[in-house]
Design an enzyme around this catalytic site. Sequence first.
Site, PDB file in Angstrom:
ATOM      1  CB  SER A  99      -0.954  -0.040   1.186  1.00  0.00           C
ATOM      2  OG  SER A  99      -1.900   0.969   1.070  1.00  0.00           O
ATOM      3  CG  HIS A 100       0.447   3.670   3.432  1.00  0.00           C
ATOM      4  ND1 HIS A 100      -0.402   2.624   3.674  1.00  0.00           N
ATOM      5  CD2 HIS A 100       1.091   3.909   4.577  1.00  0.00           C
ATOM      6  CE1 HIS A 100      -0.280   2.252   4.931  1.00  0.00           C
ATOM      7  NE2 HIS A 100       0.615   3.013   5.511  1.00  0.00           N
TER       8      HIS A 100
ATOM      9  CG  ASP B 134      -3.050  -0.433  -2.222  1.00  0.00           C
ATOM     10  OD1 ASP B 134      -2.841   0.726  -1.812  1.00  0.00           O
ATOM     11  OD2 ASP B 134      -3.758  -1.252  -1.604  1.00  0.00           O
TER      12      ASP B 134
ATOM     13  CE  LYS C  99      -7.341   2.151   2.469  1.00  0.00           C
ATOM     14  NZ  LYS C  99      -7.125   0.901   3.208  1.00  0.00           N
TER      15      LYS C  99
ATOM     16  CG  ASP D  99      -6.196   1.016  -0.781  1.00  0.00           C
ATOM     17  OD1 ASP D  99      -5.290   1.873  -0.740  1.00  0.00           O
ATOM     18  OD2 ASP D  99      -6.191  -0.018  -0.067  1.00  0.00           O
ATOM     19  NE  ARG D 100      -3.810   4.395   2.973  1.00  0.00           N
ATOM     20  CZ  ARG D 100      -3.158   4.616   4.105  1.00  0.00           C
ATOM     21  NH1 ARG D 100      -2.684   5.818   4.369  1.00  0.00           N
ATOM     22  NH2 ARG D 100      -2.978   3.636   4.964  1.00  0.00           N
TER      23      ARG D 100
ATOM     24  CG  ASP E  40      -2.772   4.004  -1.472  1.00  0.00           C
ATOM     25  OD1 ASP E  40      -3.552   3.879  -2.440  1.00  0.00           O
ATOM     26  OD2 ASP E  40      -2.715   3.181  -0.533  1.00  0.00           O
TER      27      ASP E  40
HETATM   28  C1  VG1 Z   1      -3.242   2.240   8.225  1.00  0.00           C
HETATM   29  C2  VG1 Z   1      -4.413   3.185   8.363  1.00  0.00           C
HETATM   30  C3  VG1 Z   1      -5.716   2.420   8.268  1.00  0.00           C
HETATM   31  C4  VG1 Z   1      -5.748   1.617   6.959  1.00  0.00           C
HETATM   32  C5  VG1 Z   1      -4.510   0.744   6.848  1.00  0.00           C
HETATM   33  C6  VG1 Z   1      -4.422   0.059   5.501  1.00  0.00           C
HETATM   34  O1  VG1 Z   1      -3.269   1.301   9.277  1.00  0.00           O
HETATM   35  O2  VG1 Z   1      -4.356   3.895   9.576  1.00  0.00           O
HETATM   36  O3  VG1 Z   1      -6.799   3.309   8.343  1.00  0.00           O
HETATM   37  O4  VG1 Z   1      -6.884   0.817   6.915  1.00  0.00           O
HETATM   38  O5  VG1 Z   1      -3.336   1.543   6.992  1.00  0.00           O
HETATM   39  O6  VG1 Z   1      -4.444   0.997   4.464  1.00  0.00           O
HETATM   40  P1  VG1 Z   1      -2.378   1.435  10.603  1.00  0.00           P
HETATM   41  O7  VG1 Z   1      -2.655   0.185  11.374  1.00  0.00           O
HETATM   42  O8  VG1 Z   1      -0.973   1.610  10.167  1.00  0.00           O
HETATM   43  O9  VG1 Z   1      -2.873   2.675  11.295  1.00  0.00           O
HETATM   44  V1  VG1 Z   1      -3.691   0.699   2.976  1.00  0.00           V
HETATM   45  O10 VG1 Z   1      -3.966   1.957   1.990  1.00  0.00           O
HETATM   46  O11 VG1 Z   1      -2.436  -0.051   3.520  1.00  0.00           O
HETATM   47  O12 VG1 Z   1      -4.469  -0.665   2.336  1.00  0.00           O
HETATM   48 CO    CO Z   2      -3.537   1.397   0.082  1.00  0.00          CO
END
Ligand code: VG1
Ligand code: CO
Length: 542
Positions: free
Chosen positions: A112-113, A278, A375, A280-281, A276
């Site tokens: 992801s991010h 992948d 998302k 989804d953000r 982001d």
């Molecule tokens: C973070 C965010 C959470 C989100 C998760 C996955 O998790 O705070 O809201 O669902 O990333 O997002 P954490 O546990 O680090 O706070 V992504 O865009 O990785 O799929």
């Molecule tokens: Co993501």
Amino acid sequence: MTIQTIKTAPIEGQKPGTSGLRKKTRVFAEPGYLENYVQAIFDAIEPAGKTYVVGGDGRYFNDRAIATILRMAAANGVAKVIVGQGGILSTPAASHLIRLNETDGGLILSASHNPGGEDGDFGLKYNIANGGPAPEAITDAIFANTRTITRYKITDEDAPGIDAIGTFSMGNMEVAVVDPVTDYAALMETLFDFPAIAKLIAGGFRLRFDAMHAVTGPYATEILENRLGAAKGSVVNGVPSPDFGGGHPDPNPVWAKVLMDHMFADDAPDFGAASDGDGDRNMIVGRGVYVTPSDSLAVLAANAHLAPGYRDGIKGIARSMPTSGAADRVAQAMGVECHQTPTGWKFFGTLLDAGRATICGEESAGTGSNHVREKDGLWAVLLWLNILAVKKQSVAEIMDAHWQMYGRTYYSRHDYEEVDAEVAGEIMSDLSDKLDDLGGTKAAGLVVADAEDFDYVDPVDGSTATSQGIILNFEGGARAVLRLSGTGTAGATIRLYLENHVEPEGDLGMDPSVALAPVAEAADALSGLKERTGRAGPDVVT
Ligand code: VG1
Ligand code: CO
């Protein structure tokens, strides 16, 4: 094709309760590591004869990992794999393909991010047949398998090339390589008024979408430029790169600063957005105005009926616990259900499946709806554009009108990164131990009304999740939340979430950092956050 059974030993790695595995890329690429995790998944889901979607965000190791997964899928008796061309699938597009093709689930490769590259992070997660992240019962089974695994199965035959669309076979398994964008773009056309958005753009409305060198580039280029007529070059950083151009593909004012600067410059376009790693953000910025994700959720929910896909109204709104209460006020005004779930998209799945929520969102820049079970960054961008096209107002005007009606919930998140895991755990447990005594305590001019360690009971299936973050409610309506991140790959990250609501007749034009300063101070005084981490302040403020 021969199936090889290779002896292996348990791996360390997955945090219980997280929906996938995220690790340093170098760890994932160690011989047998990915294989062990993939086998742990297969051993938990009885894959023989089933169909899965496979794709990822294109980061370093994506291609090699997919080749391994295909060889292991064939060895484990999978009937068919649908894979995005070049190994590319955004997370929402993968969710859509799982649902559209009524497959048994999917494997999504992404961290992801988190930054990518050989020295960055890699990740893999399993999504179920509804298109959403696997619920805890399955992730716990996968985790248990990683601790007991003794062998994995893989074919000796190489996986087919996946750079061209077509159908291939590996033994008895079919591999269908599909265009990653086509079906997703078609879905978007059913939800939004593309002609109205195209007309807005043709009338001189300018936009800029920063794909941050990540997976949304091809999707945004096709949809925003090719189908909606945005000027060529409206999508920037639109070619996915294995290390995301050396950047950090997290769409917030810190990591997407270049876009922020652009949107606050004299010749700023009307609308800016970013997504982001992948896809989804989303981050939404108007000319000279940043929209917090919590506010964006509230505005999208309040106006969703302006888009064709939501013409009949929404059934309910769900938000993660640390997300601000701005959306709750919208739900209340609309008379629809409102849910507060733990952090992580998987908790929205049951509510979406049961028709008890239509729009969901998280403060971390994730918004989405019942169109998929993840998302969806571009979905949020398109819903915003649809609303702008109908209302014929600027982003700033829409925000002002929203606050005039519902009041403004000032919001910010402070991240303390790479904290010693033991220290972070102690800060949380010490605070948790004294929750019952906190009521009435004064800190930084605020008085604690009540405090709780957030436990959740899913209203649909009754499953539970405990200790999902500590909530400090202050008299007058301000709130602070402390929780540990589940997605980091080094040390612990403590997140401090701050909000302060002001009614419509109050001061709606404050600098958020001023509106939230007392809340931050009070949370620090009650938890000893700065002193105990030895930090002067947070590493990242969004
Ligand atoms: C973070 C965010 C959470 C989100 C998760 C996955 O998790 O705070 O809201 O669902 O990333 O997002 P954490 O546990 O680090 O706070 V992504 O865009 O990785 O799929
Ligand atoms: Co993501």
